[in-house]
Design a protein around this motif. Structure first.
Motif, PDB file in Angstrom:
ATOM      1  N   THR A   1       1.023  -0.903   0.208  1.00 11.82           N
ATOM      2  CA  THR A   1       0.182   0.199   0.305  1.00 11.82           C
ATOM      3  C   THR A   1       1.023   1.284  -0.428  1.00 11.82           C
ATOM      4  O   THR A   1       0.679   2.394  -0.884  1.00 11.82           O
ATOM      5  CB  THR A   1      -1.343   0.331   1.062  1.00 11.82           C
ATOM      6  OG1 THR A   1      -1.710  -0.969   1.330  1.00 11.82           O
ATOM      7  CG2 THR A   1      -1.990   1.481   0.861  1.00 11.82           C
ATOM      8  N   ILE A   2       1.815   1.042   1.031  1.00 13.03           N
ATOM      9  CA  ILE A   2       2.592   2.410   0.496  1.00 13.03           C
ATOM     10  C   ILE A   2       3.416   2.900  -0.271  1.00 13.03           C
ATOM     11  O   ILE A   2       3.629   3.912  -0.945  1.00 13.03           O
ATOM     12  CB  ILE A   2       4.012   2.378   1.805  1.00 13.03           C
ATOM     13  CG1 ILE A   2       3.377   2.641   3.472  1.00 13.03           C
ATOM     14  CG2 ILE A   2       5.054   3.436   1.733  1.00 13.03           C
ATOM     15  CD1 ILE A   2       3.635   1.900   4.352  1.00 13.03           C
ATOM     16  N   GLU A   3       4.176   2.042  -1.379  1.00 18.42           N
ATOM     17  CA  GLU A   3       4.481   1.443  -2.124  1.00 18.42           C
ATOM     18  C   GLU A   3       3.316   2.318  -3.603  1.00 18.42           C
ATOM     19  O   GLU A   3       3.650   3.270  -4.308  1.00 18.42           O
ATOM     20  CB  GLU A   3       5.096   0.562  -2.889  1.00 18.42           C
ATOM     21  CG  GLU A   3       6.211   0.288  -1.917  1.00 18.42           C
ATOM     22  CD  GLU A   3       6.992  -1.323  -2.432  1.00 18.42           C
ATOM     23  OE1 GLU A   3       6.306  -2.371  -3.858  1.00 18.42           O
ATOM     24  OE2 GLU A   3       7.869  -2.140  -2.563  1.00 18.42           O
ATOM     25  N   ALA A   4       2.258   2.220  -3.230  1.00 14.82           N
ATOM     26  CA  ALA A   4       1.187   2.895  -4.003  1.00 14.82           C
ATOM     27  C   ALA A   4       0.898   4.127  -4.039  1.00 14.82           C
ATOM     28  O   ALA A   4       0.652   4.653  -4.959  1.00 14.82           O
ATOM     29  CB  ALA A   4       0.264   1.349  -3.820  1.00 14.82           C
ATOM     30  N   LYS A   5       0.862   4.308  -2.309  1.00 17.01           N
ATOM     31  CA  LYS A   5       0.677   5.450  -2.735  1.00 17.01           C
ATOM     32  C   LYS A   5       1.976   6.398  -2.941  1.00 17.01           C
ATOM     33  O   LYS A   5       1.428   8.029  -3.539  1.00 17.01           O
ATOM     34  CB  LYS A   5       0.751   5.471  -0.476  1.00 17.01           C
ATOM     35  CG  LYS A   5      -0.518   4.666  -0.062  1.00 17.01           C
ATOM     36  CD  LYS A   5      -2.010   5.989  -0.379  1.00 17.01           C
ATOM     37  CE  LYS A   5      -3.119   5.015   0.100  1.00 17.01           C
ATOM     38  NZ  LYS A   5      -4.718   6.100   0.255  1.00 17.01           N
ATOM     39  N   ARG A   6       2.931   6.052  -2.609  1.00 24.19           N
ATOM     40  CA  ARG A   6       3.836   7.154  -2.989  1.00 24.19           C
ATOM     41  C   ARG A   6       4.282   6.910  -4.629  1.00 24.19           C
ATOM     42  O   ARG A   6       4.612   8.341  -4.798  1.00 24.19           O
ATOM     43  CB  ARG A   6       5.282   6.140  -2.378  1.00 24.19           C
ATOM     44  CG  ARG A   6       5.960   6.126  -1.459  1.00 24.19           C
ATOM     45  CD  ARG A   6       6.984   5.841  -0.636  1.00 24.19           C
ATOM     46  NE  ARG A   6       7.374   5.920   1.112  1.00 24.19           N
ATOM     47  CZ  ARG A   6       8.776   5.573   1.478  1.00 24.19           C
ATOM     48  NH1 ARG A   6       9.083   4.087   0.381  1.00 24.19           N
ATOM     49  NH2 ARG A   6       8.867   5.835   2.291  1.00 24.19           N
TER      50      ARG A   6
END
Length: 250
Positions: free
Chosen positions: A67-72
């Motif tokens: 999720t963090i990678e997608a958000k970034r």
């Protein structure tokens, strides 16, 4: 059990039957106040900290990083988590402990927002107070118990840092209007709620939850629950000792 609990309300209101109680709820000017007592009487709030450890493990092993990678990539820095049947708050606070200890140190630029809701206003007040008895903490790892609780006699008091991470409010998952305001969540926990609904109610509530999720978001339900025959909108994701339902990107 239902009859026993409602009879106490009928006696308190000096009514003669369940039919009279139903009329009271429909037509009396005090019905709004009585509905709070009704919800408190008929809801079951069996919960404790780290009740669903495999679900928390799924977050730390894959979901948060994904999720963090997608958000970034989208230029975003906030992850929103919803405990949709939070009862007295143990589920939401368990997630907060895991995030504070295992996730935030690795991703200091990411913000986490945790929302806890329940139809029962009494348990929401208890969640906001953050004071628990030994029964609630019986499954809590010793490390977290020492770090995030203050012991005061027979009470275990949640650390203010965790209380600042979680916001609680009353909510009926069947309320179409208020459910429209629940949106942009990346992870939703809704355990042991669907088992009490009929088929049409399950379809309606799951549709609300689906709409509340961001694309790529995850829904966790109870171990005794399934979305089979309720919704085909999710992709089933398997993790060690648990499963989740993912809202796909396309």
């Amino acid at each position: 059990m239902l009859e026993s609990r409602l009879l106490k309300r009928i006696t308190h209101l000096k009514l003669n039957s369940f039919e009279d109680y139903l009329k009271y709820l429909k037509f009396n000017s005090q019905a709004r106040i009585e509905k709070r007592y009704l919800y408190e009487a008929i809801t079951i709030n069996e919960t404790f900290f780290f009740r669903n450890q495999p679900q928390l493990d799924a977050l730390t092993s894959k979901i948060f990083q994904e999720t963090i990678e997608a958000k970034r990539k989208l230029g975003q820095r906030k992850i929103r988590i919803w405990s949709a049947a939070s009862s007295s708050g143990e589920e939401a606070y368990s997630a907060a402990m895991v995030i504070a200890d295992m996730v935030q140190p690795k991703y200091p630029d990411i913000q986490f927002e945790i929302i806890g809701t329940d139809i029962n206003e009494e348990v929401i007040e208890r969640a906001q107070n953050g004071i628990y008895k030994e029964y609630a903490i019986r499954n809590t790892p010793a490390f977290f118990l020492k770090k995030y609780f203050k012991v005061d006699g027979m009470n275990y008091i949640i650390d203010p840092r965790l209380k600042n991470m979680v916001k609680f409010s009353p909510l009926n998952l069947y309320d179409d209007i208020k459910m429209r305001a629940m949106s942009n969540f990346d992870i939703i926990f809704c355990a042991n709620v669907l088992i009490y609904f009929d088929a049409n109610s399950k379809i309606k509530v799951v549709s609300h939850l689906y709409n509340a999720l961001n694309r790529g978001g995850y829904l966790f339900i109870g171990y005794a629950e399934t979305l089979h025959g309720i919704s085909k909108a999710f992709k089933l994701e398997s993790f060690p000792k648990t499963i989740s339902y993912k809202k796909e990107w396309t």
